[in-house]
Write a protein that holds these residues in place. Structure first.
Motif, short mmCIF file in Angstrom:
data_model
loop_
_atom_site.label_atom_id
_atom_site.label_comp_id
_atom_site.label_asym_id
_atom_site.label_seq_id
_atom_site.Cartn_x
_atom_site.Cartn_y
_atom_site.Cartn_z
N TRP A 46 6.78 -8.93 23.53
CA TRP A 46 7.85 -10.09 23.65
C TRP A 46 9.05 -9.39 22.56
O TRP A 46 10.32 -9.60 22.90
CB TRP A 46 8.11 -10.92 24.31
CG TRP A 46 8.75 -11.24 25.44
CD1 TRP A 46 8.28 -11.81 26.51
CD2 TRP A 46 10.11 -12.52 24.96
NE1 TRP A 46 9.46 -12.18 26.77
CE2 TRP A 46 10.21 -13.08 26.34
CE3 TRP A 46 10.36 -12.91 23.80
CZ2 TRP A 46 11.28 -13.74 26.11
CZ3 TRP A 46 11.67 -13.66 23.59
CH2 TRP A 46 12.01 -14.51 24.94
N ALA A 47 8.26 -9.42 21.60
CA ALA A 47 9.58 -9.56 20.71
C ALA A 47 8.63 -8.68 18.95
O ALA A 47 7.14 -9.05 19.34
CB ALA A 47 9.43 -10.90 19.70
N MET A 48 9.76 -8.12 18.06
CA MET A 48 8.72 -8.12 16.97
C MET A 48 9.95 -8.09 16.01
O MET A 48 10.67 -8.37 15.64
CB MET A 48 8.92 -6.04 17.27
CG MET A 48 9.98 -5.65 17.21
SD MET A 48 10.55 -3.92 17.66
CE MET A 48 11.32 -3.96 19.29
N ALA A 49 8.73 -8.37 14.78
CA ALA A 49 9.57 -8.38 13.41
C ALA A 49 9.31 -7.11 12.40
O ALA A 49 7.87 -6.36 12.51
CB ALA A 49 9.11 -9.37 12.80
N PHE A 50 9.77 -6.99 11.50
CA PHE A 50 9.42 -5.15 10.73
C PHE A 50 8.89 -6.49 9.53
O PHE A 50 9.28 -7.20 8.72
CB PHE A 50 10.65 -4.76 10.35
CG PHE A 50 10.97 -3.71 11.62
CD1 PHE A 50 10.81 -3.31 11.90
CD2 PHE A 50 12.22 -4.62 12.43
CE1 PHE A 50 11.11 -2.26 13.43
CE2 PHE A 50 13.10 -4.27 13.13
CZ PHE A 50 12.58 -3.02 13.69
N LEU A 51 7.50 -5.84 9.46
CA LEU A 51 7.08 -6.58 7.55
C LEU A 51 7.69 -5.39 7.19
O LEU A 51 7.18 -4.37 6.90
CB LEU A 51 5.38 -6.30 8.15
CG LEU A 51 4.60 -7.53 9.21
CD1 LEU A 51 3.50 -6.84 9.16
CD2 LEU A 51 4.89 -8.80 8.37
N PRO A 52 7.21 -6.16 5.21
CA PRO A 52 8.09 -5.46 3.93
C PRO A 52 6.68 -4.73 3.79
O PRO A 52 5.55 -5.06 4.52
CB PRO A 52 7.77 -6.65 2.78
CG PRO A 52 8.21 -7.81 3.85
CD PRO A 52 7.45 -7.60 5.51
N GLY A 53 7.25 -3.58 3.93
CA GLY A 53 6.28 -2.67 2.79
C GLY A 53 5.88 -1.33 4.18
O GLY A 53 4.97 -0.67 4.22
N GLY A 54 6.22 -1.70 5.41
CA GLY A 54 6.27 -1.12 6.49
C GLY A 54 5.00 -2.15 7.86
O GLY A 54 4.68 -2.93 7.20
N GLY A 55 4.80 -1.55 8.74
CA GLY A 55 4.36 -2.57 10.19
C GLY A 55 4.93 -2.93 10.89
O GLY A 55 6.33 -3.45 10.03
N TYR A 56 4.45 -3.58 11.23
CA TYR A 56 5.66 -4.49 12.54
C TYR A 56 4.77 -5.42 13.02
O TYR A 56 3.10 -5.37 12.65
CB TYR A 56 5.28 -3.69 13.54
CG TYR A 56 6.38 -2.52 13.73
CD1 TYR A 56 7.50 -1.79 13.52
CD2 TYR A 56 5.17 -1.78 13.44
CE1 TYR A 56 8.27 -0.87 13.01
CE2 TYR A 56 5.85 -0.12 13.01
CZ TYR A 56 7.50 0.40 13.09
OH TYR A 56 7.18 1.42 12.86
N LEU A 57 5.62 -6.54 13.23
CA LEU A 57 4.15 -8.12 13.69
C LEU A 57 5.19 -8.08 15.15
O LEU A 57 6.07 -8.00 15.55
CB LEU A 57 4.97 -9.33 13.45
CG LEU A 57 4.80 -10.82 13.35
CD1 LEU A 57 3.05 -10.24 13.02
CD2 LEU A 57 4.42 -11.83 12.62
N VAL A 58 3.98 -7.91 16.20
CA VAL A 58 4.63 -8.16 17.57
C VAL A 58 3.76 -9.47 17.90
O VAL A 58 2.71 -9.95 18.14
CB VAL A 58 4.50 -6.67 17.99
CG1 VAL A 58 4.18 -6.66 19.84
CG2 VAL A 58 4.46 -5.40 17.67
#
Length: 378
Positions: A46-58
């Motif tokens: 449903w949604a994503m956020a970009f984590l510092p240093g790479g990677g994603y929170l979904v």
């Protein structure tokens, strides 16, 4: 108990006018774009956020949140989420990182919250937590806002978040479908955008603060089902909402304004038939900046601030379509949409979320039991 602050349905004289023709249909772009799969096998993301240093929170609507690494590997579901009413359109929905995430590891997320005593009742809630350094556990859970009233419904939760530079939070709320009249009631959170402090509580400068028969969290009202929200670089709040059958809208939101639902709309009842008096304008009610007839079921919005796709696209708004399964580019001239351009017409994926990444590229989430995180490349 709701007091009868039912403005619009009875207090305004609507303008009787013919139902308008639809705006011109957008044209497909001839520009070639590449779509790269970053991750797959997500369950209704449903949604994503970009984590510092790479990677994603979904987030995944059935009630899971996970970290996806740069290589697209899905981490296990995070521990520490609250009870979630994952039914119908409800579940775990939007997520954003706090502006000071690099220092405090705090996130904000919204979800369908069941009533503590009667799990058949629910409403939209906003919570904060801190993500541990390993990306496995959410700690310090705090519910900072709960929509009132809680109702027996599995529809129209809204649930999109935008954080302003001062840290305050805007949250778009649905009107729960069968309870649409409450979008015109100022003593109900249904069909509203609220503005709250990150620790909870209304912001003192909200337009209805201190007024009788009005909830102090309310920023704007008369909304249907908000599916996207963003604060653009110039500080303006834009939201996208689903219409009924036709009449999907993009609105530029200003404090204290009434956006008309269900008194005015460019849509009609499912199966046909006008809603209310079947009008599109009424005194004291705002017009959408842009609308779609027939519906495209828009979801997700991002302002492109980079020039990765060329200078002509910088400053445009990009909006996904669940129904037609494509991406739209809205070219702006000030506060007017001067072009609605169809991108990725052959995507064949329901676009749920649209974000600009730290690399200046656009990223999409697709809504299915085998959902994907996609990168759009020029």
């Amino acid at each position: 108990m709701m007091s009868s602050v039912l403005l619009g349905l009875c207090a305004f004289n609507v303008i009787a006018q013919p139902f308008p023709a639809a705006e011109p249909l957008p044209k497909a772009s001839t520009r070639a774009l590449a779509v790269e799969t970053v991750a797959e096998r997500l369950g209704h993301p449903w949604a994503m956020a970009f984590l510092p240093g790479g990677g994603y929170l979904v987030t995944e609507r059935p009630g899971r949140m996970r970290v996806v690494n740069e290589a697209g590997l899905l981490g296990p579901p995070l521990k520490g989420l609250p009870h979630i009413a994952a039914t119908g359109q409800g579940g775990l929905l939007d997520v954003v990182l706090d502006r000071d995430f690099a220092k405090n590891r705090r996130i904000f997320f919204c979800y369908a919250e069941p009533d503590a005593k009667d799990r058949s009742l629910n409403s939209t809630a906003l919570a904060s937590s801190t993500l541990d350094r390993e990306g496995n556990v959410l700690k310090d859970l705090k519910v900072v806002f709960s929509q009132k009233p809680k109702l027996r419904s599995s529809l129209h939760f809204g649930c999109r978040i935008a954080q302003s530079p001062d840290g305050t939070l805007f949250l778009g709320l649905g009107e729960r479908s069968s309870f649409k009249e409450q979008a015109q009631m100022l003593d109900s959170h249904l069909g509203k955008i609220v503005r709250i402090q990150p620790e909870g509580g209304a912001v003192s400068g909200n337009p209805f603060a201190g007024k009788a028969d009005a909830l102090p969290e309310i920023w704007s009202w008369g909304h249907r089902n908000i599916q996207a929200a963003t604060l653009t670089a110039d500080g303006k709040l834009w939201v996208v909402e689903h219409g009924p059958q036709g009449g999907d809208e993009i609105n530029l939101v200003r404090p204290g304004k009434n956006y008309g639902w269900p008194v005015i709309t460019y849509g009609e009842n499912y199966g046909g038939g006008r809603i209310g008096k079947g009008v599109t304008q009424a005194p004291g009610m705002e017009q959408p900046v842009h609308y779609w007839v027939p519906s495209i079921a828009p979801s997700g919005i991002a302002e492109l601030t980079s020039d990765r796709y060329g200078p002509q696209w910088k400053g445009s708004l990009f909006i996904g379509s669940l129904k037609i399964q494509r991406l739209h580019r809205l070219q702006l001239d000030g506060e007017k949409v001067v072009r609605d351009e169809i991108l990725l017409p052959d995507l064949r994926e329901r676009v749920r979320d649209v974000r600009q990444g730290p690399d200046g590229l656009l990223y999409l989430l697709t809504d299915s039991s085998e959902g994907k995180l996609l990168r759009v490349k020029p």
